[in-house]
Scaffold this motif. Structure first.
Motif, mmCIF file in Angstrom:
data_model
loop_
_atom_site.group_PDB
_atom_site.id
_atom_site.type_symbol
_atom_site.label_atom_id
_atom_site.label_comp_id
_atom_site.label_asym_id
_atom_site.label_seq_id
_atom_site.Cartn_x
_atom_site.Cartn_y
_atom_site.Cartn_z
ATOM 1 N N UNK A 112 0.818 -1.219 0.000
ATOM 2 C CA UNK A 112 0.000 0.000 0.000
ATOM 3 C C UNK A 112 0.852 1.270 0.000
ATOM 4 N N UNK A 113 1.819 1.405 0.916
ATOM 5 C CA UNK A 113 2.671 2.601 0.833
ATOM 6 C C UNK A 113 3.475 2.651 -0.463
ATOM 7 N N UNK A 114 3.878 1.466 -0.961
ATOM 8 C CA UNK A 114 4.673 1.438 -2.191
ATOM 9 C C UNK A 114 3.863 1.940 -3.377
ATOM 10 N N UNK A 115 2.593 1.543 -3.463
ATOM 11 C CA UNK A 115 1.747 1.996 -4.565
ATOM 12 C C UNK A 115 1.578 3.511 -4.538
ATOM 13 N N UNK A 116 1.376 4.043 -3.344
ATOM 14 C CA UNK A 116 1.240 5.498 -3.222
ATOM 15 C C UNK A 116 2.532 6.199 -3.636
ATOM 16 N N UNK A 117 3.662 5.688 -3.145
ATOM 17 C CA UNK A 117 4.946 6.316 -3.457
ATOM 18 C C UNK A 117 5.260 6.224 -4.945
ATOM 19 N N UNK A 118 5.020 5.043 -5.535
ATOM 20 C CA UNK A 118 5.307 4.870 -6.963
ATOM 21 C C UNK A 118 4.439 5.797 -7.802
ATOM 22 N N UNK A 119 3.145 5.873 -7.466
ATOM 23 C CA UNK A 119 2.252 6.758 -8.219
ATOM 24 C C UNK A 119 2.704 8.210 -8.111
ATOM 25 N N UNK A 120 3.049 8.623 -6.902
ATOM 26 C CA UNK A 120 3.474 10.017 -6.695
ATOM 27 C C UNK A 120 4.749 10.327 -7.474
ATOM 28 N N UNK A 121 5.739 9.439 -7.369
ATOM 29 C CA UNK A 121 7.020 9.726 -8.010
ATOM 30 C C UNK A 121 6.960 9.538 -9.522
ATOM 31 N N UNK A 122 6.106 8.641 -10.022
ATOM 32 C CA UNK A 122 5.971 8.505 -11.474
ATOM 33 C C UNK A 122 5.302 9.731 -12.082
ATOM 34 N N UNK B 174 7.039 12.447 -14.738
ATOM 35 C CA UNK B 174 6.472 12.947 -15.996
ATOM 36 C C UNK B 174 6.457 14.474 -16.001
ATOM 37 N N UNK B 175 5.986 15.060 -14.908
ATOM 38 C CA UNK B 175 5.939 16.522 -14.818
ATOM 39 C C UNK B 175 7.345 17.117 -14.846
ATOM 40 N N UNK B 176 8.277 16.434 -14.205
ATOM 41 C CA UNK B 176 9.660 16.923 -14.179
ATOM 42 C C UNK B 176 10.260 16.911 -15.583
ATOM 43 N N UNK B 177 10.013 15.848 -16.337
ATOM 44 C CA UNK B 177 10.533 15.771 -17.708
ATOM 45 C C UNK B 177 9.917 16.845 -18.595
ATOM 46 N N UNK B 178 8.619 17.095 -18.415
ATOM 47 C CA UNK B 178 7.973 18.170 -19.184
ATOM 48 C C UNK B 178 8.592 19.510 -18.828
ATOM 49 N N UNK C 267 14.307 23.596 -19.079
ATOM 50 C CA UNK C 267 15.601 23.051 -18.695
ATOM 51 C C UNK C 267 15.544 22.416 -17.313
ATOM 52 N N UNK C 268 16.610 21.718 -16.957
ATOM 53 C CA UNK C 268 16.654 21.020 -15.671
ATOM 54 C C UNK C 268 16.764 22.030 -14.539
ATOM 55 N N UNK C 269 15.854 21.981 -13.570
ATOM 56 C CA UNK C 269 15.987 22.887 -12.419
ATOM 57 C C UNK C 269 17.200 22.508 -11.584
ATOM 58 N N UNK C 270 18.083 23.444 -11.382
ATOM 59 C CA UNK C 270 19.332 23.174 -10.678
ATOM 60 C C UNK C 270 19.139 23.347 -9.174
ATOM 61 N N UNK C 271 19.356 22.265 -8.443
ATOM 62 C CA UNK C 271 19.307 22.330 -6.991
ATOM 63 C C UNK C 271 20.705 22.663 -6.481
ATOM 64 N N UNK D 112 14.773 16.087 -5.428
ATOM 65 C CA UNK D 112 14.570 17.278 -4.606
ATOM 66 C C UNK D 112 13.487 18.185 -5.185
ATOM 67 N N UNK D 113 13.287 18.094 -6.498
ATOM 68 C CA UNK D 113 12.203 18.873 -7.101
ATOM 69 C C UNK D 113 10.847 18.270 -6.747
ATOM 70 N N UNK D 114 10.752 16.932 -6.765
ATOM 71 C CA UNK D 114 9.460 16.289 -6.577
ATOM 72 C C UNK D 114 9.011 16.314 -5.116
ATOM 73 N N UNK D 115 9.934 16.475 -4.173
ATOM 74 C CA UNK D 115 9.532 16.523 -2.761
ATOM 75 C C UNK D 115 9.380 17.964 -2.270
ATOM 76 N N UNK D 116 9.415 18.913 -3.188
ATOM 77 C CA UNK D 116 9.235 20.307 -2.778
ATOM 78 C C UNK D 116 7.905 20.573 -2.069
ATOM 79 N N UNK D 117 6.780 19.935 -2.482
ATOM 80 C CA UNK D 117 5.535 20.176 -1.731
ATOM 81 C C UNK D 117 5.659 19.830 -0.249
#
Length: 413
Positions: free
Chosen positions: A24-34, A38-42, A48-52, A73-78
């Motif tokens: 259950x936690x894995x499904x949530x994590x995989x969905x969130x990070x996938x 996609x949003x990160x690639x767009x 361009x790549x956001x530089x941390x 680090x971009x995807x965990x900003x929220x």
């Protein structure tokens, strides 16, 4: 309800419950990070790549490159923004991370791998956040940095001690202790280097990698156990074992590599007197002759006394001869002090291209039937040796200056 809670804490779960507590936690994590990927690639395609900034200051890693780090680090900003607005002190986040990490070790020791793995991963995420929150609020100070560093060691040690306790009657105890040793030495060598004015941050198994491989392997291992070994009272949790062995090996490799870099940086370099052209040729030719003799004797022994097929014996002999040739040329002929790994890569490249040139040259000369193939073989060997092997070994393979230039080159983001 009370019985279900006791079962959850004690690990006395049905196979389906064991699967879902991990899945259950894995499904949530995989969905969130996938979705985040996609949003990160767009975003990368448009702007361009956001530089941390903090990612750029950290060492290189083979397993988790800069692109994946920027993405993480971009995807965990929220979550970072939520923690920033919550008003929680950065030290409180460090303490919470430490408590979750120690709890993960207790859970794993009791056989609750899913619970322990997810607690360890959550502790790792919070550990990433506390320093960023402190720096954003301009609350960063040496005391907080010391607290964070010490708690990191406790968290790493807790889960590894929990795994060691769980596997105390099996062979897995050894990699658990090895991982405990390596995970302690990696940051220690870095800290020792910084104290001596040398930065040693690179390595394949840094803390992010340790958290990732240990946490994911431990958290998801109950799924495999419930599917394939549902009746085991004390399952092996093979996915966790794989992650543990992986961390044990690479963490110690990273520690030793950092230690070697530190020693090389602190050791005064002695000028090495290069050999003259004639002497260089003589020593290089002698090294080749010795390597060929070793190759021949090894093949003869493996075929005649070892019962190995000539094909595989030839392969093994070539490898052994190559190692002997490389070692003799490095130590005696060229007196090189460069890094071994890049030299081996260059040596392998030159040897492979030399084999192709020799084979191609002989093939061309065999187009002339009037020329004996043995004469053609020696002719091609001589040309390739003087035009390719010797110059490249001198100027490319064992040229320590090329290693120094690579070390001085700025790392790409």
């Amino acid at each position: 309800m009370h019985d279900n809670m006791l079962a959850l804490l004690s690990g006395d779960l049905s196979p389906s419950a064991r699967i879902w507590t991990a899945l259950a936690p894995a499904l949530f994590a995989v969905a969130y990070f996938l979705v985040g990927l996609v949003l990160f690639c767009i975003r990368c395609a448009i702007k361009g790549i956001p530089q941390d900034a903090e990612t750029l200051t950290r060492g290189k890693s083979v397993l988790v490159g800069f692109f994946l780090r920027h993405y993480f680090f971009w995807v965990i900003q929220p979550l970072w923004r939520v923690l920033l607005r919550s008003g929680l002190p950065a030290n409180a986040l460090s303490m919470l991370s430490g408590l979750l990490g120690v709890s993960s070790g207790v859970a794993v020791a009791a056989g609750r791998f899913a619970l322990g793995g997810w607690l360890f991963l959550l502790a790792g995420v919070l550990d990433v956040m506390d320093g960023r929150v402190a720096r954003t609020r301009k609350e960063a100070n040496p005391a907080g940095a010391a607290l964070d560093s010490v708690l990191d060691r406790y968290v790493d040690s807790a889960i590894l001690m929990g795994l060691a306790w769980y596997y105390r009657d099996t062979w897995v105890l050894l990699p658990a202790l090895g991982a405990l040793m390596g995970s302690s030495l990696v940051p220690y060598v870095r800290a020792k280097g910084e104290g001596l004015g040398v930065s040693v941050r690179d390595g394949a198994m840094q803390r992010l990698e340790r958290v990732l491989f240990l946490g994911v392997g431990t958290a998801l291992s109950p799924i495999l156990e419930a599917l394939f070994w549902p009746t085991e009272k004390h399952p092996m949790h093979w996915l966790a074992v794989a992650g543990l062995v992986f961390v044990a090996v690479l963490s110690n490799v990273t520690a030793l590599a950092r230690f070697r870099t530190l020693v090389r940086a602190l050791t005064p370099k002695k000028p090495v007197k290069q050999r003259s052209g004639v002497a260089l040729f003589g020593f290089n030719a002698a090294a080749g002759a010795i390597a060929t003799a070793v190759d021949f004797v090894a093949v003869l022994g493996m075929v005649e006394w070892g019962g190995l097929s000539p094909v595989w014996a030839t392969v093994a002999g070539c490898v052994l001869g190559g190692v002997v040739n490389y070692t003799l040329n490095r130590v005696i002929t060229f007196r090189s002090q460069g890094a071994v790994a890049p030299q081996l890569a260059r040596y392998t490249l030159v040897s492979a291209t030399s084999a192709l040139l020799n084979a191609g040259g002989v093939a061309l000369l065999t187009l002339h039937p009037q020329l004996a193939y043995t004469l053609g073989w020696w002719l091609v060997r001589g040309v390739v040796y003087f035009a390719w092997n010797l110059p490249l070994q001198r100027d490319y393979v064992f040229n320590d200056t090329s290693d120094e230039l690579l070390e001085q080159r700025p790392h790409a983001a």
